[in-house]
Motif scaffolding. Sequence first.
Motif, mmCIF file in Angstrom:
data_model
loop_
_atom_site.group_PDB
_atom_site.id
_atom_site.type_symbol
_atom_site.label_atom_id
_atom_site.label_comp_id
_atom_site.label_asym_id
_atom_site.label_seq_id
_atom_site.Cartn_x
_atom_site.Cartn_y
_atom_site.Cartn_z
ATOM 1 N N ILE A 1 0.758 -1.182 0.113
ATOM 2 C CA ILE A 1 0.013 -0.033 0.151
ATOM 3 C C ILE A 1 1.024 1.290 -0.065
ATOM 4 O O ILE A 1 0.676 2.139 -0.711
ATOM 5 N N ILE A 2 1.944 1.185 0.618
ATOM 6 C CA ILE A 2 2.808 2.401 0.789
ATOM 7 C C ILE A 2 3.456 2.417 -0.372
ATOM 8 O O ILE A 2 3.586 3.807 -1.051
ATOM 9 N N ALA A 3 3.945 1.544 -1.160
ATOM 10 C CA ALA A 3 4.501 1.633 -2.610
ATOM 11 C C ALA A 3 3.649 2.025 -3.601
ATOM 12 O O ALA A 3 3.928 2.924 -4.206
ATOM 13 N N GLN A 4 2.416 1.663 -3.510
ATOM 14 C CA GLN A 4 1.341 2.226 -4.442
ATOM 15 C C GLN A 4 0.971 3.670 -4.117
ATOM 16 O O GLN A 4 0.801 4.313 -5.254
ATOM 17 N N LYS A 5 1.051 4.079 -3.219
ATOM 18 C CA LYS A 5 0.703 5.338 -2.498
ATOM 19 C C LYS A 5 1.759 6.386 -2.966
ATOM 20 O O LYS A 5 1.531 7.380 -3.317
ATOM 21 N N ALA A 6 2.861 5.771 -3.133
ATOM 22 C CA ALA A 6 4.175 6.882 -3.428
ATOM 23 C C ALA A 6 4.237 7.106 -4.940
ATOM 24 O O ALA A 6 4.934 8.011 -5.297
ATOM 25 N N ASP A 7 3.490 6.351 -5.759
ATOM 26 C CA ASP A 7 3.267 6.785 -7.238
ATOM 27 C C ASP A 7 4.632 6.488 -7.782
ATOM 28 O O ASP A 7 5.062 7.654 -8.631
#
Length: 605
Positions: free
Chosen positions: A207-213
Amino acid sequence: MDNFIVSARKYRPVTFDSVVGQGHITGTLKNAIHNSQLAQAFLFCGPRGVGKTTCARILAKTINCENITESVEACGTCDSCKSFQNGNSFSIHELDAASNNSVDDIRSLIEQVRIPPQAGKYKIYIIDEVHMLSQAAFNAFLKTLEEPPSYAIFILATTEKHKILPTILSRCQIFDFNRIKVEDMATHLASIAQRESITFESDGLHIIAQKADGGLRDALSMFDQIASFSNKNISYQAVIDNLNILDYDYYFQLVDRIAGEDAAQALLIFDKVLNSGFDGGHFISGLATHIRNLLVSKEPATLKLLDVSDTIKRKYLEQSQALSAGLLLSALNIANQCEINYKNSKNQRLQVELALLKMCHLSAAILLSKQGSFMPSASTEVKKKLPEQSVANQPKASASADSNGMAIPAQPPVVARQPEQKAVPPVQVRVEPTTKPAEIGANATPKKGWGKVSSSIDIPNLNTIFEEKPVEESEENALVQGNAYQEITLNVFLSKWNAFAEDLKKTTRVTLYTIMTANTPRLNGTLIEVDVENAVQMEDLKVGKIDILNYLRVQLNNFALDLQGVQVEMTKVRKPYTAQEKYQAMVSKNPALETLRKAFNLGLS
């Protein structure tokens, strides 16, 4: 208490191999160093937080390293490497173009370039955010950038490549940095968590990696924030709570309700999302992404397009197998249309709720369409061609019922055709299925939720399901039919053609009369070709086509006759004399005149 160093600085890569997700860049740079093919200027461009400045520093340090390893990496122990790591190197200079963007700053830089390096082989200048330089500064920098001293190397970095002058771009080797993949970023975060003794869940890191774009620096900042929030226990729930992200479970539950046609629960889930502080537009956008992921999960070949953890991927696989591709495509279309109309809607919540209601009725609509393909008795159309004056006197057809209680219309009586009379439009009879006796009894159980929506056999576009559709009468049904195909001579045909045109002259249909008498029609077998001069006349001929053919078919006793307009290019301009010709000339210049005449029911004298 020791000073805390954020992970973005503490774990900043110091070698080419430690750079995350930019193998095509680091491999090229290592080969250039190994083969001594270094350009005089490099341009690193790409989105924020992907390693542009980091690679520039690693390149600068490796170039001046006194003991380069076999893997083309800086040793980190020589005087040049130590001075760079300590920030007191005299051969490597960093310049922030955002605050040093004037012509004077560039002139000062050019003066420094003239001085050879005091230590090391090269003098390297790293210019960050180079697109912030003014146009005058770029022009002052051109000559030095193209032909610098042999010991000078420039490394430029920018996030906005399109703002740099083409003359600058042509003097640099350009390296485009990619957004870092979610999987690579999650793996890197997991390695840092292990070094820092932080417990974590893979779903949370994804989720963190997806949010970082695609930006690793943003991911590391969120990683530090959540580690502090959760007391070094990064769980999935802690991540969605801290970053204010909609849980996957909302969408999985909602799609289950849509498949089960439970509209009430679907609306309640949406209400719960709104009460949690989320925006309706964000919700419908996430729902569209979720449905897209379900479609991707339907095929093993496209499964790699899912940027989620293995646990969430298994959930997608399980739910996608229980849903048809038709249902998902229709729901995705509705969600996409809702997202487009959301910002312009005055009642945005109603816009989303209406989309959810449409999705919940998709299963019923698809089921009815399948049943309609194999149950012709559920909707029967009886088409009859009867004389106009005898329609009211026809005997009524009686209907029987089959074994399932479904009404079956009786065969209509055969009526002899009267060729001298015009046929009326076909009569369409729609027989609905009767209610089964078992559903009428006292023990009948009422359906829960919103129930199933009734639909026609041809499923319409659900975005316009509530709009009335005009009943269009087909041209073939309006034409008089028969079995006679008598041979026609040209003289007889022209006499009947002119007789019908004279009858039109007595009515208000003067335009059609002008078309029929302006040019002699041609008879090619059973096809009548009529020359028209413009698109207005072509449209009028199409309107009068049915009346003309119904008259000629009966009079000539040939029911295979057809009519076609042929638009010809007028090479000779003839001055209009009659009132009809003058009117046609005015209509050709202003077609709206014909609309005005029809609106007021005007005629020509």
